[in-house]
Motif scaffolding. Structure first.
Motif, PDB file in Angstrom:
ATOM      1  N   GLU A   2      60.979  63.462   2.783  1.00 31.95           N
ATOM      2  CA  GLU A   2      59.656  63.238   2.214  1.00 31.95           C
ATOM      3  C   GLU A   2      59.719  62.142   1.152  1.00 31.95           C
ATOM      4  N   PRO A   3      58.671  61.337   1.043  1.00 27.46           N
ATOM      5  CA  PRO A   3      58.679  60.309   0.002  1.00 27.46           C
ATOM      6  C   PRO A   3      58.524  60.927  -1.384  1.00 27.46           C
ATOM      7  N   ILE A   4      59.120  60.274  -2.341  1.00 23.61           N
ATOM      8  CA  ILE A   4      59.038  60.685  -3.741  1.00 23.61           C
ATOM      9  C   ILE A   4      58.266  59.612  -4.498  1.00 23.61           C
ATOM     10  N   ILE A   5      57.406  60.039  -5.413  1.00 22.88           N
ATOM     11  CA  ILE A   5      56.764  59.097  -6.319  1.00 22.88           C
ATOM     12  C   ILE A   5      57.684  58.933  -7.515  1.00 22.88           C
ATOM     13  N   LEU A   6      58.098  57.702  -7.790  1.00 21.86           N
ATOM     14  CA  LEU A   6      58.943  57.416  -8.941  1.00 21.86           C
ATOM     15  C   LEU A   6      58.054  56.955 -10.088  1.00 21.86           C
ATOM     16  N   ALA A   7      58.046  57.729 -11.162  1.00 21.87           N
ATOM     17  CA  ALA A   7      57.203  57.412 -12.316  1.00 21.87           C
ATOM     18  C   ALA A   7      57.970  56.488 -13.264  1.00 21.87           C
ATOM     19  N   SER A   8      58.372  55.328 -12.731  1.00 16.30           N
ATOM     20  CA  SER A   8      59.150  54.358 -13.506  1.00 16.30           C
ATOM     21  C   SER A   8      59.157  53.036 -12.771  1.00 16.30           C
ATOM     22  N   SER A   9      59.172  51.956 -13.533  1.00 20.55           N
ATOM     23  CA  SER A   9      59.261  50.628 -12.907  1.00 20.55           C
ATOM     24  C   SER A   9      60.684  50.077 -12.983  1.00 20.55           C
ATOM     25  N   SER A  10      61.640  50.896 -13.445  1.00 23.68           N
ATOM     26  CA  SER A  10      63.013  50.431 -13.640  1.00 23.68           C
ATOM     27  C   SER A  10      63.668  50.025 -12.316  1.00 23.68           C
ATOM     28  N   PRO A  11      64.101  48.774 -12.204  1.00 26.40           N
ATOM     29  CA  PRO A  11      64.790  48.343 -10.980  1.00 26.40           C
ATOM     30  C   PRO A  11      66.082  49.120 -10.748  1.00 26.40           C
ATOM     31  N   ARG A  12      66.780  49.532 -11.820  1.00 29.17           N
ATOM     32  CA  ARG A  12      68.023  50.284 -11.671  1.00 29.17           C
ATOM     33  C   ARG A  12      67.752  51.645 -11.039  1.00 29.17           C
ATOM     34  N   ARG A  13      66.683  52.323 -11.490  1.00 31.62           N
ATOM     35  CA  ARG A  13      66.359  53.629 -10.904  1.00 31.62           C
ATOM     36  C   ARG A  13      65.970  53.463  -9.437  1.00 31.62           C
ATOM     37  N   GLN A  14      65.242  52.401  -9.149  1.00 31.44           N
ATOM     38  CA  GLN A  14      64.863  52.139  -7.755  1.00 31.44           C
ATOM     39  C   GLN A  14      66.100  51.871  -6.902  1.00 31.44           C
ATOM     40  N   GLY A  21      69.119  56.525  -0.006  1.00 35.54           N
ATOM     41  CA  GLY A  21      68.273  56.573   1.186  1.00 35.54           C
ATOM     42  C   GLY A  21      67.014  57.391   1.015  1.00 35.54           C
ATOM     43  N   ILE A  22      66.585  57.570  -0.243  1.00 31.04           N
ATOM     44  CA  ILE A  22      65.388  58.366  -0.523  1.00 31.04           C
ATOM     45  C   ILE A  22      64.159  57.471  -0.497  1.00 31.04           C
ATOM     46  N   PRO A  23      63.191  57.757   0.378  1.00 26.93           N
ATOM     47  CA  PRO A  23      61.973  56.938   0.394  1.00 26.93           C
ATOM     48  C   PRO A  23      61.132  57.201  -0.855  1.00 26.93           C
ATOM     49  N   PHE A  24      60.580  56.147  -1.434  1.00 31.02           N
ATOM     50  CA  PHE A  24      59.817  56.338  -2.665  1.00 31.02           C
ATOM     51  C   PHE A  24      58.754  55.257  -2.808  1.00 31.02           C
ATOM     52  N   GLN A  25      57.783  55.554  -3.646  1.00 31.81           N
ATOM     53  CA  GLN A  25      56.825  54.552  -4.098  1.00 31.81           C
ATOM     54  C   GLN A  25      56.773  54.636  -5.615  1.00 31.81           C
ATOM     55  N   VAL A  26      56.484  53.520  -6.249  1.00 30.49           N
ATOM     56  CA  VAL A  26      56.465  53.461  -7.709  1.00 30.49           C
ATOM     57  C   VAL A  26      55.032  53.561  -8.214  1.00 30.49           C
ATOM     58  N   ILE A  27      54.817  54.479  -9.153  1.00 30.59           N
ATOM     59  CA  ILE A  27      53.555  54.533  -9.894  1.00 30.59           C
ATOM     60  C   ILE A  27      53.931  54.595 -11.372  1.00 30.59           C
ATOM     61  N   SER A 174      75.984  56.264 -14.272  1.00 29.59           N
ATOM     62  CA  SER A 174      74.597  56.291 -13.794  1.00 29.59           C
ATOM     63  C   SER A 174      73.652  56.882 -14.832  1.00 29.59           C
ATOM     64  N   CYS A 175      74.183  57.731 -15.720  1.00 34.35           N
ATOM     65  CA  CYS A 175      73.369  58.238 -16.833  1.00 34.35           C
ATOM     66  C   CYS A 175      72.956  57.086 -17.732  1.00 34.35           C
ATOM     67  N   VAL A 176      73.894  56.169 -17.991  1.00 31.31           N
ATOM     68  CA  VAL A 176      73.619  55.015 -18.848  1.00 31.31           C
ATOM     69  C   VAL A 176      72.681  54.041 -18.139  1.00 31.31           C
ATOM     70  N   THR A 177      72.833  53.938 -16.823  1.00 28.98           N
ATOM     71  CA  THR A 177      71.971  53.061 -16.040  1.00 28.98           C
ATOM     72  C   THR A 177      70.528  53.565 -16.019  1.00 28.98           C
ATOM     73  N   GLY A 178      70.342  54.881 -16.194  1.00 32.58           N
ATOM     74  CA  GLY A 178      68.986  55.419 -16.304  1.00 32.58           C
ATOM     75  C   GLY A 178      68.608  56.471 -15.290  1.00 32.58           C
ATOM     76  N   LEU A 179      69.537  56.810 -14.364  1.00 29.78           N
ATOM     77  CA  LEU A 179      69.244  57.856 -13.381  1.00 29.78           C
ATOM     78  C   LEU A 179      70.563  58.530 -12.996  1.00 29.78           C
ATOM     79  N   PRO A 180      70.959  59.588 -13.711  1.00 33.42           N
ATOM     80  CA  PRO A 180      72.252  60.233 -13.435  1.00 33.42           C
ATOM     81  C   PRO A 180      72.287  60.849 -12.039  1.00 33.42           C
ATOM     82  N   ILE A 181      73.172  60.325 -11.203  1.00 34.97           N
ATOM     83  CA  ILE A 181      73.156  60.661  -9.774  1.00 34.97           C
ATOM     84  C   ILE A 181      73.521  62.128  -9.528  1.00 34.97           C
ATOM     85  N   SER A 182      74.530  62.642 -10.223  1.00 34.30           N
ATOM     86  CA  SER A 182      74.942  64.034 -10.015  1.00 34.30           C
ATOM     87  C   SER A 182      73.814  64.994 -10.374  1.00 34.30           C
TER      88      SER A 182
END
Length: 197
Positions: A2-14, A21-27, A174-182
């Motif tokens: 399912e697509p996720i809405i990402l509430a961030s414009s950060s290119p690193r999080r994207q 491989g997670i489908p998303f749209q940015v708002i 990845s925590c420092v990058t802005g989206l901790p993967i674990s």
């Protein structure tokens, strides 16, 4: 998936969502981070802001729209009780780097995930300690001249040129990058969202 809405414009999080491989749209949420930050302790601020970003996006969507998932995240840097956000100008970025060089600070990133099935929001927080090697004035000026400090919490990007000055990381990059993967994988799993497809 399912697509996720990402509430961030950060290119690193994207980039991290793309890698997984997670489908998303940015708002982009429209919140005043300064007002929100003034109401809580330093350690709790990222979680509050991540949750506020999710709530703002949720309320901005049409009531009839089916909303499966919304992901918010917020990152702050803390050293000796002082919060370092995104520098407003090069002078402030220089001040931040002088504070960081030759010492250790903590990066806190919180995730908030809205589950449209249960209509609940859950959160997780990650901490990483980052140690900078001593930096000369010339090295700080060279880094400032690269322009990497623009839009980066603390005025540096660990995944780019700043990495040459970082002597030690305790925790996840990845925590420092802005989206901790674990933590992201764990919170998705807990809510029944699988990327193993």
């Amino acid at each position: 998936m399912e697509p996720i809405i990402l509430a961030s414009s950060s290119p690193r999080r994207q980039d991290i969502l793309k890698m997984l491989g997670i489908p998303f749209q940015v708002i982009m949420p429209n919140i005043d981070e300064a007002i929100a930050a003034a109401t809580v302790d330093t350690e709790e601020m990222p979680e509050l802001l991540a949750r506020e970003k999710v709530a703002e996006v949720l309320h901005s969507l049409p009531p009839a729209q089916k909303i499966p998932w919304i992901l918010g995240a917020d990152t702050v840097i803390v050293k000796n009780g002082k919060i370092y956000g995104k520098p407003e100008n090069q002078e402030q970025a220089e001040e931040f780097l002088h504070d960081f060089q030759g010492s250790t600070h903590t990066v806190i990133t919180a995730l908030a995930l809205y589950n449209g099935r249960t209509k609940t929001t859950t959160s997780k927080t990650a901490h990483t300690k980052v140690t900078f090697a001593p930096m000369s004035d010339a090295e700080i000026q060279w880094y400032l001249d690269t322009g990497e400090w623009h839009g980066a919490a603390g005025g540096y990007r660990i995944q780019s040129l700043a990495s040459i000055f970082i002597s030690k990381i305790e925790g996840s990059q990845s925590c420092v990058t802005g989206l901790p993967i674990s933590e992201l994988y764990a919170i998705l799993n807990e809510q029944g969202y699988t990327i193993l497809e």
